[in-house]
Write an enzyme that holds these catalytic residues in place. Sequence first.
Site, PDB file in Angstrom:
ATOM      1  CG  ASN A  17      -1.856   1.338   1.328  1.00  0.00           C
ATOM      2  OD1 ASN A  17      -1.714   1.811   0.422  1.00  0.00           O
ATOM      3  ND2 ASN A  17      -2.457   1.414   2.544  1.00  0.00           N
ATOM      4  CD1 TRP A  18       3.653   0.858  -2.727  1.00  0.00           C
ATOM      5  CD2 TRP A  18       3.519   1.850  -4.711  1.00  0.00           C
ATOM      6  NE1 TRP A  18       4.106   0.189  -3.479  1.00  0.00           N
ATOM      7  CE2 TRP A  18       4.168   0.627  -4.925  1.00  0.00           C
ATOM      8  CE3 TRP A  18       3.329   2.801  -5.824  1.00  0.00           C
ATOM      9  CZ2 TRP A  18       4.651   0.253  -6.194  1.00  0.00           C
ATOM     10  CZ3 TRP A  18       4.009   2.147  -7.292  1.00  0.00           C
ATOM     11  CH2 TRP A  18       4.496   1.138  -7.254  1.00  0.00           C
ATOM     12  CE  LYS A  19      -0.225   3.261   4.879  1.00  0.00           C
ATOM     13  NZ  LYS A  19       0.192   3.391   6.216  1.00  0.00           N
TER      14      LYS A  19
ATOM     15  CG  HIS B 210      -5.958   1.777   5.621  1.00  0.00           C
ATOM     16  ND1 HIS B 210      -5.295   2.704   6.322  1.00  0.00           N
ATOM     17  CD2 HIS B 210      -4.823   1.139   5.116  1.00  0.00           C
ATOM     18  CE1 HIS B 210      -4.206   2.654   6.519  1.00  0.00           C
ATOM     19  NE2 HIS B 210      -3.726   1.467   5.905  1.00  0.00           N
TER      20      HIS B 210
ATOM     21  CD  GLU C 253      -2.900   5.462   6.914  1.00  0.00           C
ATOM     22  OE1 GLU C 253      -2.877   5.356   5.554  1.00  0.00           O
ATOM     23  OE2 GLU C 253      -1.900   5.156   7.457  1.00  0.00           O
TER      24      GLU C 253
ATOM     25  CD  GLU D 207      -3.340  -2.345   7.508  1.00  0.00           C
ATOM     26  OE1 GLU D 207      -2.117  -2.615   6.743  1.00  0.00           O
ATOM     27  OE2 GLU D 207      -3.883  -1.245   7.390  1.00  0.00           O
TER      28      GLU D 207
ATOM     29  N   GLY E 225       2.514   2.368  10.918  1.00  0.00           N
ATOM     30  CA  GLY E 225       3.699   3.407  10.715  1.00  0.00           C
ATOM     31  C   GLY E 225       4.379   3.750  12.263  1.00  0.00           C
TER      32      GLY E 225
ATOM     33  CB  SER F   9       5.576  -1.685  11.935  1.00  0.00           C
ATOM     34  OG  SER F   9       4.935  -0.278  12.310  1.00  0.00           O
TER      35      SER F   9
ATOM     36  N   GLY G 266       2.886  -0.847   4.300  1.00  0.00           N
ATOM     37  CA  GLY G 266       2.948   0.348   4.036  1.00  0.00           C
ATOM     38  C   GLY G 266       4.509   0.876   3.617  1.00  0.00           C
ATOM     39  N   GLY G 267       5.033   1.520   4.520  1.00  0.00           N
ATOM     40  CA  GLY G 267       6.237   2.052   4.528  1.00  0.00           C
ATOM     41  C   GLY G 267       7.487   1.035   3.817  1.00  0.00           C
TER      42      GLY G 267
HETATM   43  P1  13P Z   1       3.082   0.622   7.666  1.00  0.00           P
HETATM   44  O1  13P Z   1       3.557  -0.589   7.060  1.00  0.00           O
HETATM   45  O2  13P Z   1       4.067   1.699   7.092  1.00  0.00           O
HETATM   46  O3  13P Z   1       3.056   0.503   9.179  1.00  0.00           O
HETATM   47  O4  13P Z   1       1.753   0.746   7.007  1.00  0.00           O
HETATM   48  C1  13P Z   1       0.786  -0.449   7.183  1.00  0.00           C
HETATM   49  C2  13P Z   1      -0.292   0.104   6.482  1.00  0.00           C
HETATM   50  O5  13P Z   1      -1.359   0.699   6.771  1.00  0.00           O
HETATM   51  C3  13P Z   1      -0.662  -0.850   5.302  1.00  0.00           C
HETATM   52  O6  13P Z   1      -1.704  -0.473   4.666  1.00  0.00           O
END
Ligand code: 13P
Length: 264
Positions: free
Chosen positions: A10-12, A97, A99, A170, A176, A216, A237-238
């Site tokens: 997930n590149w956000k 999600h 977020e 999640e 994050g 994470s 994510g990251g």
């Molecule tokens: P991180 O891997 O950056 O913690 O993000 C997880 C995430 O929200 C994937 O959708």
Amino acid sequence: MNRRRIIAGNWKLNGTLKEALELTQGVLKALSSLSEEVEVVLCPPFTALSKVGELLKGSRIRLGAQDVHWEPKGAFTGEVSAPLLKEAGCRFCIIGHSERRLWFGETDSNVHKKLLALIEEGLHPILCVGETLEQRQRGHTWEIIRRQLEAALEGLEPLAAARHLVIAYEPVWAIGTGQNATPAQAQEVHAKIRGWLSTRFGKAQAQSIRIQYGGSVKPENAKELLAQTDVDGALVGGSSLQVKSFVQIVESSPQGRQAPCCTG
Ligand code: 13P
């Protein structure tokens, strides 16, 4: 029945189009001999979907979006529909999600409508569920997740669930923050989710639905997380923003696991 592992990036809201294409090319090159037992999905921002989709054509890496609107078309300024995602080459779409729930007013009832719209188009929703730190500390983790599942999956037919659904657990406190859930914490929730799916859709269906862990995930913790019985993949994510770390996570995934055969 074989539950294929699924690792999604997930590149956000990260990367220009140029960067998205470079990242895609890097992942394609590094995973050119990807095992059939692992499904890899890249979820770039909307503006990069079509072009990333073109690069992925003919490969075994899949395209996913990060959100969708539930109506197929109409006066909905700023929204993108499931048919348009399909046209851009998507097979997957993240919904619910945390977020979006936190910053954009996403509700359980909207997530439900999005899920049905995606399934209607033959797309795979990646339904995110998870508790906040406060909810966990108060002992409300399962109550929150059960409510999210009940609302999102209301009325869904068992066959459609088995064919299309992917769930991502999640925990909000792990996203994050660098602080992942421990493998035991992840397994505990995943097993409860599978138990709930079993009651809701039947045992055989529950055994075929994949449950990813997200929060994470890094090369250092992926192997142990992905080794858990009910952890069928990761939503990253990251660490999905660098070819090296993402590929290391994909490669930490054990071969697709034989799920116990069941008759429902
Ligand atoms: P991180 O891997 O950056 O913690 O993000 C997880 C995430 O929200 C994937 O959708």
